[in-house]
Design a protein around this motif. Structure first.
Motif: not given
Length: 164
Positions: A124-151
């Protein structure tokens, strides 16, 4: 947080795989047709994939190089342009046929952005949202998420393109 600190945290508190060899990295890049950015190269030089939070975690299973395929293949089992962009590669299994993908066609500040690829709405158009600017950005958010999908949190704002 600097990437080396994130990698140290993964090493100490999570479940990383042994590193990918330089040959495995080269083989992946040849197979995929794109080069790992500096964040991804640092990660795979240190770990060839990892599970965050629990050994059996399916929310944050960062795939080993041998399992990274186009998102359309991982999600729909089809490798044709009618099933999604050829440049999106599934890099993290989030369970139930959902993935986080790298957009290998777009580099911003020398890094690839990451996208949420939810299998029910993948085409579906527009359904795949950007959730991190980079892999390191993703890792930092993931590691602070408590094991839940932060996005998926209601109070989390989707990311605009970073400033140039």
């Amino acid at each position: 947080m600097p990437l080396n600190e994130l990698l140290e945290e993964i090493s100490r508190r999570h479940f990383p795989n042994p590193p990918a060899s330089p040959q495995q990295i080269e083989d992946f890049e040849r197979r995929a047709g794109w080069r790992l950015d500096p964040d991804l190269r640092a990660f795979y030089s240190r770990f060839d994939g990892a599970r965050l939070f629990k050994r059996d975690d399916e929310i944050y299973r960062i795939l080993p190089l041998s399992e990274i395929v186009r998102a359309r293949v991982a999600i729909l089992g089809k490798d044709s342009d009618e099933y999604g962009p050829a440049s999106w590669y599934a890099i993290c299994d989030t369970g139930d046929s959902d993935y986080v993908a790298v957009d290998a066609s777009t580099m911003e500040n020398g890094r690839y952005p990451l996208l949420d690829c939810f299998h029910e709405t993948f085409m579906e158009a527009g359904s795949n949202k950007r959730i991190a600017h980079s892999f390191s950005d993703f890792l930092e958010r993931a590691l602070r998420s408590g094991g839940r999908p932060y996005w998926l949190k209601n109070d989390w704002a989707l990311l605009p393109a970073p400033p140039s």
